[in-house]
Design an enzyme around this catalytic site. Structure first.
Site, short mmCIF file in Angstrom:
data_model
loop_
_atom_site.label_atom_id
_atom_site.label_comp_id
_atom_site.label_asym_id
_atom_site.label_seq_id
_atom_site.Cartn_x
_atom_site.Cartn_y
_atom_site.Cartn_z
N GLU A 42 4.65 -25.21 20.20
CA GLU A 42 5.23 -23.88 20.03
C GLU A 42 5.60 -23.33 21.40
OE1 GLU A 42 1.61 -22.68 17.55
OE2 GLU A 42 3.24 -21.56 16.61
N ARG A 91 0.82 -1.21 0.00
CA ARG A 91 0.00 0.00 0.00
C ARG A 91 0.86 1.26 0.00
NH1 ARG A 91 -3.77 -1.14 5.09
NH2 ARG A 91 -1.74 -1.86 5.83
N HIS A 97 2.61 -25.30 4.37
CA HIS A 97 4.06 -25.43 4.24
C HIS A 97 4.62 -26.66 4.93
CE1 HIS A 97 3.90 -23.36 8.18
NE2 HIS A 97 5.07 -23.92 8.41
N LYS A 99 -3.24 -20.01 4.45
CA LYS A 99 -4.22 -20.16 5.50
C LYS A 99 -4.28 -18.88 6.32
CE LYS A 99 -1.62 -22.05 9.38
NZ LYS A 99 -2.05 -21.15 10.43
N ASP A 102 -6.64 -22.82 13.83
CA ASP A 102 -5.38 -22.32 13.28
C ASP A 102 -4.43 -23.45 12.90
OD1 ASP A 102 -3.37 -20.42 12.60
OD2 ASP A 102 -2.46 -20.67 14.56
N LYS A 108 7.95 -29.90 3.71
CA LYS A 108 9.15 -30.23 4.48
C LYS A 108 9.79 -31.52 3.99
CE LYS A 108 7.88 -27.71 8.69
NZ LYS A 108 9.10 -26.88 8.77
N HIS A 153 -2.76 -28.08 9.34
CA HIS A 153 -1.47 -28.77 9.50
C HIS A 153 -1.62 -30.19 10.04
CE1 HIS A 153 0.31 -25.05 8.46
NE2 HIS A 153 0.32 -24.50 9.65
N LYS A 188 0.50 -23.51 22.41
CA LYS A 188 1.45 -22.41 22.58
C LYS A 188 1.98 -22.39 24.01
CE LYS A 188 -0.15 -19.38 18.89
NZ LYS A 188 1.15 -19.46 18.19
#
Length: 486
Positions: free
Chosen positions: A210, A44, A172, A142, A229, A176, A234, A333
């Site tokens: 994570e 932008r 992704h 995603k 998510d 791998k 995944h 997480k």
């Protein structure tokens, strides 16, 4: 790889800076991205410095998987052009792209590294300016919607301008190296395929852990959570690759047909089955590597939230190969470390020929590590030569190929971008897969919406709520990574 053109919408954003550009530079150094290829980064706003200077800052923050030298970086910068456009309105930037690209008779990849809310308007403008011709494809990141209905709306909107053969939904994790090796090991070695069934496998664990919280992602994460998510894409995609039948041909059509069969065979969870087989949690304050960290609510400055930062699921695939074999899925997480791993745990031997072996006998396991590094290994029992003949010890049969042609190894994003330029959809997700995955996930999410008190707290720096451990303990099993580090 032949020359191609790549337009990254959101080219100055996080995904582009942290993943796409470092991957493309590594490919440029390895001559996988040729000097004739052109990369357009839409934004932008204008840059307040040269592309070369900006790339220096980008790679200082996120180094690529190769050395960065001044001469090569300048050459790479020459291939990049910043294009100032709006994602919802026509303008000079769109006319520039049209004039630069529409006459090129080579692959054209549009990578939408932008929020899904702009997918429809961006694709419509690509169609308006004739940038959706037969040479073009679109890559969708995603999250693809937040439930089955919204995902279908996005897919329907994109389909007005790009055919299914031109649409590449990226995950992704599927790019791998370890996932590629998994397919090769399964389908090119009779030994593995003969053992890949409910007669020899006890259970399968898939974990994506994570160590970070939601700092910097609060605007997206709140209201989305780990289930939507991470599990919807995944984890379920990895489950499909583990559980799929051998395709007649290892191409896009063959792989997709077998993945769809897996998703159709997933036992739907509903009602009390969800309470018994799914655990959701939210992290509290705690400590990570000796440093105090905040809770989920404090990270986002909220008084209350029903968003899950941790999910563990016990799932079943109802077909002949996998009947009776549980699949344990886990993601969260603020767990003690960052890693992604698949564990194929085989059944115990039916009889210990020496009764003393029972003291330290372990089942065989096939370990597939996806991050932070690729790793493939079989864990097996042998005689411990330092003890008497009754002593056993576990050893690891390493199946890695690290050190052999590492400079030519492709990272996941580079591999997938090159596949898109070649028109190879083998490692991408079909819209029917998205639909079936959301159908399975929506039952869980809808149940949670009706039962808000099911959210379990867990302390940051631990392996999630104790109910997730009970999910395994009641089956007389343990999460592998936790047990191996206690």
């Amino acid at each position: 790889m032949s020359a191609f053109d790549l337009v990254i919408f959101g080219g100055l954003g996080d995904l582009s800076r942290k993943k796409l550009l470092p991957a493309l530079y590594s490919g440029f150094v390895a001559n996988r991205v040729t000097k004739d290829s052109k990369i357009y980064l839409t934004s932008r706003s204008e840059l307040d410095k040269s592309v070369y200077e900006w790339l220096q800052d980008v790679f200082d923050a996120t180094p690529p998987a190769c050395n960065v030298d001044t001469k090569t970086l300048k050459s790479f910068a020459d291939n990049i052009q910043i294009v100032q456009i709006s994602l919802s309105d026509e303008g000079e930037g769109w006319s520039f792209l049209q004039n630069s690209l529409k006459e090129q008779n080579r692959p054209l990849v549009h990578f939408l590294a932008i929020p899904p809310a702009f997918f429809t308007s961006t694709c419509a403008l690509l169609g308006q300016y004739g940038l959706n011709n037969d040479n073009a494809c679109v890559v969708l990141e995603k999250p693809l919607g937040h439930n089955r209905e919204t995902a279908a709306e996005i897919n329907n909107d994109v389909a007005q301008y790009f055919s299914e053969e031109q649409t590449f939904r990226i995950d992704h994790y599927l790019g791998k190296e370890a996932v590629q090796n998994l397919l090769a090991l399964r389908f090119s070695n009779l030994l593995f395929e003969q053992l890949w069934n409910n007669r020899t496998i006890d259970h399968i664990q898939i974990t994506i852990a994570e160590d970070l919280g939601v700092e910097g992602r609060g605007g997206f994460y709140e209201g989305t959570g780990a289930l939507k998510d991470m599990v919807q894409n995944h984890l379920l995609q990895l489950l499909c690759f583990i559980a799929m039948e051998p395709p007649a041909r290892l191409d896009a059509q063959g792989i997709r047909e077998e993945k769809l069969k897996v998703l159709k065979s997933l036992r739907p969870l509903q009602g009390t089955e969800i309470d018994q087989n799914v655990v959701r949690g939210q992290y509290k304050a705690g400590a990570m590597a000796g440093t105090a960290v905040k809770s989920y609510l404090d990270d986002l400055d909220l008084d209350n939230s029903e968003t899950d930062s941790f999910v563990a699921i016990k799932a079943h695939i109802e077909n002949w190969r996998w009947a009776g074999v549980p699949f344990y899925l886990r993601t969260g997480k603020r767990l003690p470390e960052r890693y992604a791993e698949i564990v194929i745990q085989f059944k115990n031997v039916p009889h210990a020929s020496d009764p003393r072996w029972n003291t330290n006998m372990q089942p065989n396991r096939f370990i597939i590590r996806l991050q932070p590094e690729d790793h493939l290994a079989m864990r097996m029992m042998i005689k411990d030569d330092k003890e008497d003949r009754a002593a056993l010890r576990e050893v690891e049969l390493n199946l890695d190929v690290s050190g052999v042609g590492d400079s030519k190894r492709l990272g996941p994003y580079l591999r997938l971008m090159l596949d898109a330029a070649r028109g190879d959809q083998s490692l991408f997700v079909h819209r029917d897969e998205v639909d079936l995955a959301w159908q399975w996930i929506d039952r869980i999410a809808d149940h949670w919406a009706s039962n808000p008190n099911s959210l379990k707290p867990y302390q940051s720096g631990t392996w999630g709520p104790y109910e997730a451990h009970d999910l395994m303990k009641r089956d007389r099993r343990d999460w592998y990574h936790d047990a191996s580090n206690t």
